[in-house]
Scaffold this motif. Structure first.
Motif, short mmCIF file in Angstrom:
data_model
loop_
_atom_site.label_atom_id
_atom_site.label_comp_id
_atom_site.label_asym_id
_atom_site.label_seq_id
_atom_site.Cartn_x
_atom_site.Cartn_y
_atom_site.Cartn_z
N MET A 93 0.84 -1.20 0.00
CA MET A 93 0.00 0.00 0.00
C MET A 93 0.87 1.25 0.00
SD MET A 93 -3.10 -0.92 -0.22
CE MET A 93 -3.97 0.59 0.21
N PRO A 94 0.50 2.27 -0.76
CA PRO A 94 1.36 3.45 -0.89
C PRO A 94 1.49 4.27 0.39
CG PRO A 94 -0.70 3.76 -2.09
CD PRO A 94 -0.66 2.33 -1.68
N ASP A 95 0.43 4.34 1.21
CA ASP A 95 0.51 5.10 2.45
C ASP A 95 0.84 4.12 3.58
OD1 ASP A 95 0.16 6.71 4.70
OD2 ASP A 95 -1.45 7.87 3.78
N THR A 96 2.12 3.89 3.78
CA THR A 96 2.57 2.84 4.68
C THR A 96 2.10 3.07 6.11
OG1 THR A 96 4.52 2.55 3.30
CG2 THR A 96 4.61 1.60 5.51
N GLN A 97 2.28 4.26 6.64
CA GLN A 97 1.98 4.51 8.05
C GLN A 97 0.49 4.38 8.34
OE1 GLN A 97 4.36 4.57 10.32
NE2 GLN A 97 5.77 4.30 8.60
N ARG A 98 -0.35 4.86 7.45
CA ARG A 98 -1.78 4.71 7.66
C ARG A 98 -2.19 3.24 7.59
NH1 ARG A 98 -5.53 8.69 7.33
NH2 ARG A 98 -6.96 7.46 6.06
N THR A 99 -1.54 2.48 6.71
CA THR A 99 -1.83 1.06 6.62
C THR A 99 -1.40 0.34 7.90
OG1 THR A 99 -1.53 1.16 4.22
CG2 THR A 99 -1.52 -1.02 5.23
N TYR A 100 -0.24 0.69 8.43
CA TYR A 100 0.21 0.11 9.69
C TYR A 100 -0.82 0.38 10.79
CZ TYR A 100 5.04 -0.66 7.99
OH TYR A 100 6.15 -1.09 7.33
N ALA A 101 -1.22 1.64 10.89
CA ALA A 101 -2.18 2.01 11.94
C ALA A 101 -3.50 1.26 11.77
CB ALA A 101 -2.41 3.52 11.91
N ALA A 102 -3.91 1.08 10.50
CA ALA A 102 -5.18 0.41 10.22
C ALA A 102 -5.12 -1.05 10.64
CB ALA A 102 -5.51 0.52 8.74
N MET A 103 -4.06 -1.74 10.29
CA MET A 103 -3.98 -3.17 10.56
C MET A 103 -3.83 -3.46 12.05
SD MET A 103 -1.90 -4.70 7.28
CE MET A 103 -2.54 -6.34 7.62
N ARG A 104 -3.24 -2.55 12.77
CA ARG A 104 -3.08 -2.75 14.21
C ARG A 104 -4.39 -2.59 14.99
NH1 ARG A 104 2.66 0.23 13.76
NH2 ARG A 104 4.01 -1.64 13.83
N LYS A 105 -5.43 -2.13 14.32
CA LYS A 105 -6.74 -2.00 14.97
C LYS A 105 -7.60 -3.25 14.80
CE LYS A 105 -8.85 1.98 14.77
NZ LYS A 105 -9.52 3.21 14.32
N LEU A 106 -7.10 -4.25 14.05
CA LEU A 106 -7.89 -5.43 13.73
C LEU A 106 -7.92 -6.44 14.88
CD1 LEU A 106 -6.53 -5.91 10.10
CD2 LEU A 106 -8.87 -5.25 10.69
N ASP A 107 -8.95 -7.28 14.86
CA ASP A 107 -9.04 -8.38 15.84
C ASP A 107 -8.18 -9.57 15.41
OD1 ASP A 107 -10.86 -6.95 17.39
OD2 ASP A 107 -12.58 -7.73 16.25
N LEU A 108 -8.07 -9.81 14.09
CA LEU A 108 -7.31 -10.95 13.60
C LEU A 108 -6.67 -10.60 12.26
CD1 LEU A 108 -6.51 -14.01 13.63
CD2 LEU A 108 -8.61 -14.43 12.32
N THR A 109 -5.38 -10.92 12.15
CA THR A 109 -4.69 -10.85 10.86
C THR A 109 -4.12 -12.23 10.57
OG1 THR A 109 -2.69 -10.06 11.97
CG2 THR A 109 -4.11 -8.41 10.94
N VAL A 110 -4.22 -12.66 9.32
CA VAL A 110 -3.71 -13.96 8.90
C VAL A 110 -2.82 -13.75 7.69
CG1 VAL A 110 -4.27 -16.28 8.09
CG2 VAL A 110 -5.80 -15.12 9.71
#
Length: 632
Positions: A468-485
């Motif tokens: 994703m081009p906006d790396t920091q926003r993507t990091y922040a977004a994924m850290r809000k999830l309940d589950l990542t696989v």
């Protein structure tokens, strides 16, 4: 292995040649797979072997002794590496510590060997059994109050069989949320070409390189990203075919190239001059060049010259008058200013194009990655339509795709905006009603995470966090999830930017043997020219706990959809049954799939513009305007 600092050196030689051969040998030695890797390379892109994971460029129409490039050799070496990321590695390194490492260092640690689950108490990944991993995924997905709260990402390396089942599973679950790597590369091809020529794919085949009288390469660094295509360009230049390169960056390979398979060139340290004309366009100036060439054609047509293929235009196209009026109104000063080149060079390019009776235009992400990339692709189609450069040998449009099955994934259902015909066929074949509303593309999925709407992210390969081009926003977004696989062969940054629960699931790689209760299985790949071929791995997987992608998809479905009538258990073991269902859902292009795929070089999917048939609402190829000269 310590982090490496980049080393930059001036390079004065031709691209390819002994430099590429030395780099290939070096990377095989670095991964300690010189013997094993060399043997595997002889099977890469060969009938009965496996398809290169590096790019989507087609195989040669005839068998060659070697059909790989430096990029493919490196990709294979990194898959076949002896290095392993085991439970001991994760015991030594916490996630916070690993985040400080470079992406290169993470990849060089080697292959993932067993499923791992994140432990927040220790900030480490710890081993988890496969059954427990799938149960965790099922609990999270079944616990959502809406299926639209989950995002299902796909990498372009995913083979047809796994991608097709992934699409079935997710739609039976109830959503069309398919953020995909193609959203960030050739989405303008898929969307932009459809209204212009009736299909979101290229229209050429490999044989067209042999019949082309001119080849234009726009916004594509061929030597870096699709080195096997250099062989076709070398052969074209030896026949005297003009090759025009339009690019803000002069790439060494498109200036001079030494063909590693040419014994004479290798023995004499010779090379071939590739570009007959290099066009040093401004960034974003491609549109002005295309419109300038069309302006020359319209001027000369108005003067009575035979430069437009009027029989083709009158019989097969619509909308020319509007495009012509817009382009004729442009002044040359504006075209020069926006293109970065002078009128004389634009006229020279137009002359090369007009003299050719069969022209191919190849383009890459320098064309597609603009704010108006879809409409810019349509201008490439406009230029080709003026001279009837569709449906004849040596002519057509050729998007040079990156990931090795990114086009195939879209063909078999990885699409956040699926057609109603596909959904109807899916309902008829599998007996459930799929969701009809559009799902999330890549950007929308990140926005949904940031809003707290998306709660689960499953990544079928790739490195979403870094893509994703906006790396920091993507990091922040994924850290809000309940589950990542993360379903992957190797550790990457996306596994370290995770939700409260997180899994890393190791898979069998493209180059490796797939064994099931029904015996060895193969998968299929669609290349950038819509040719579908079989891929059979030849190497042993790195460990018994690596599962094929198909099995992972099926077991996620079994854990999530306990009442499903889809025979997921059968598909785990019998890939021919999957191909039968692909043929049922796509009878027009995949009929008799299992028989046709037995051909050594596979088969071509039907691309109607090759037959001068246009699957558009008006049944015509359409000239489509893009007012102005800005695309950024």
């Amino acid at each position: 292995m310590p982090d490496r600092k980049p080393v930059y050196k001036t390079y004065h030689h031709a691209a390819g040649g002994w430099g590429a051969a030395a780099a290939t040998a070096r990377v095989l030695m670095e991964q300690s797979v010189l013997t094993k890797g060399s043997r595997a390379l002889l099977s890469m892109n060969q009938p009965g072997g496996f398809k290169c994971p590096s790019c989507a460029f087609p195989d040669a129409d005839c068998r060659k002794k070697l059909e790989f490039c430096e990029n493919g050799a490196k990709a294979l070496a990194h898959e076949a590496t002896k290095s392993r990321v085991t439970r001991d590695f994760f015991a030594r390194h916490g996630v916070t510590e690993l985040m400080e490492r470079s992406d290169y260092w993470l990849e060089m640690q080697g292959r993932l060997t067993e499923p791992m689950r994140y432990d927040p108490a220790t900030d480490h990944y710890v081993p988890v059994g496969w059954d427990d991993a799938f149960a965790l995924i099922g609990r999270h997905l079944r616990g959502l109050d809406s299926p639209h709260r989950a995002e299902f990402y796909t990498s372009g390396r995913t083979p047809n069989e796994a991608a097709f089942l992934y699409a079935v599973f997710v739609r039976e679950f109830g959503t069309n949320n398919f953020p995909d790597c193609s959203n960030m590369c050739h989405e303008p091809t898929s969307r932009g070409l459809q209204p212009a020529i009736g299909i979101g794919k290229g229209t050429v085949v490999m044989a067209d390189f042999e019949h082309a009288e001119a080849i234009f390469v726009i916004g594509q660094n061929t030597g870096t990203n699709s080195p096997r295509m250099m062989t076709n360009l070398v052969e074209a230049r030896k026949r005297g075919v003009p090759i025009v390169t339009i690019n803000p960056m002069p790439e060494r390979a498109l200036i001079r190239f030494a063909e590693p398979q040419d014994v004479v060139q290798m023995a004499t340290f010779g090379s071939t001059r590739i570009s007959s004309e290099f066009v040093h366009v401004k960034i974003g100036g491609d549109l002005a060049v295309l419109k300038g060439m069309m302006k020359v054609i319209f001027e000369r047509d108005a003067a009575g010259e035979d430069v437009i293929d009027w029989p083709f235009v009158n019989a097969h196209t619509a909308g020319l008058d509007k495009v012509r009026a817009e382009i004729e109104a442009l002044d040359w000063a504006a075209l020069e200013r926006h293109s970065g080149i002078d009128q004389a060079q634009i006229r020279r390019l137009a002359e090369i194009y007009i003299r050719s009776k069969a022209t191919m235009i190849c383009y890459g992400m320098g064309v597609t990655q603009h704010q108006q990339g879809s409409r810019l692709v349509q201008q490439v189609a406009n230029l080709l339509l003026l001279r009837g450069n569709f449906g004849k040998p040596g002519a057509g449009i050729a998007p040079i795709r990156g990931h090795s099955n990114v086009q195939g994934d879209r063909t078999v259902g990885i699409d956040e905006k699926p057609s109603q015909d596909y959904l109807d066929r899916l309902a008829a074949v599998f007996g459930f009603e799929p969701p009809r509303e559009h799902g999330h593309h890549a950007v929308e999925s990140v926005e949904a995470m940031l809003r707290g709407e998306a709660r689960v992210f499953i990544g079928m390969g790739g490195n979403f966090a870094r893509a994703m081009p906006d790396t920091q926003r993507t990091y922040a977004a994924m850290r809000k999830l309940d589950l990542t696989v993360g379903i992957a062969t190797k550790l990457n940054r996306g596994h370290l930017v995770h939700g409260r629960d997180a899994l890393i699931l190791p898979v069998v790689a493209r180059s490796e043997i797939i064994r099931t209760a029904r015996g060895e299985q193969f998968v299929t790949i669609e290349d950038a020219m819509a040719n579908v071929t079989a891929s059979r791995g030849v190497l042993e997987p790195p460990g018994p706990d690596c599962l094929p992608e198909v099995e992972i998809v099926c077991r996620m479905a079994l854990a999530t959809l306990p009442g499903s009538r889809t025979p997921w258990g059968e598909y785990i073991h019998d890939y021919s049954a999957i191909r039968d269902r692909i043929a049922d859902v796509y009878p027009a292009i995949y009929a008799d799939f299992n028989s046709r795929i037995k051909a050594p070089h596979g088969f071509h999917l039907d691309v109607p513009p090759r037959r001068r048939v246009w699957a558009t609402p008006n049944g015509k190829a359409n000239f489509l305007p893009l007012p102005g000269l800005e695309v950024n």
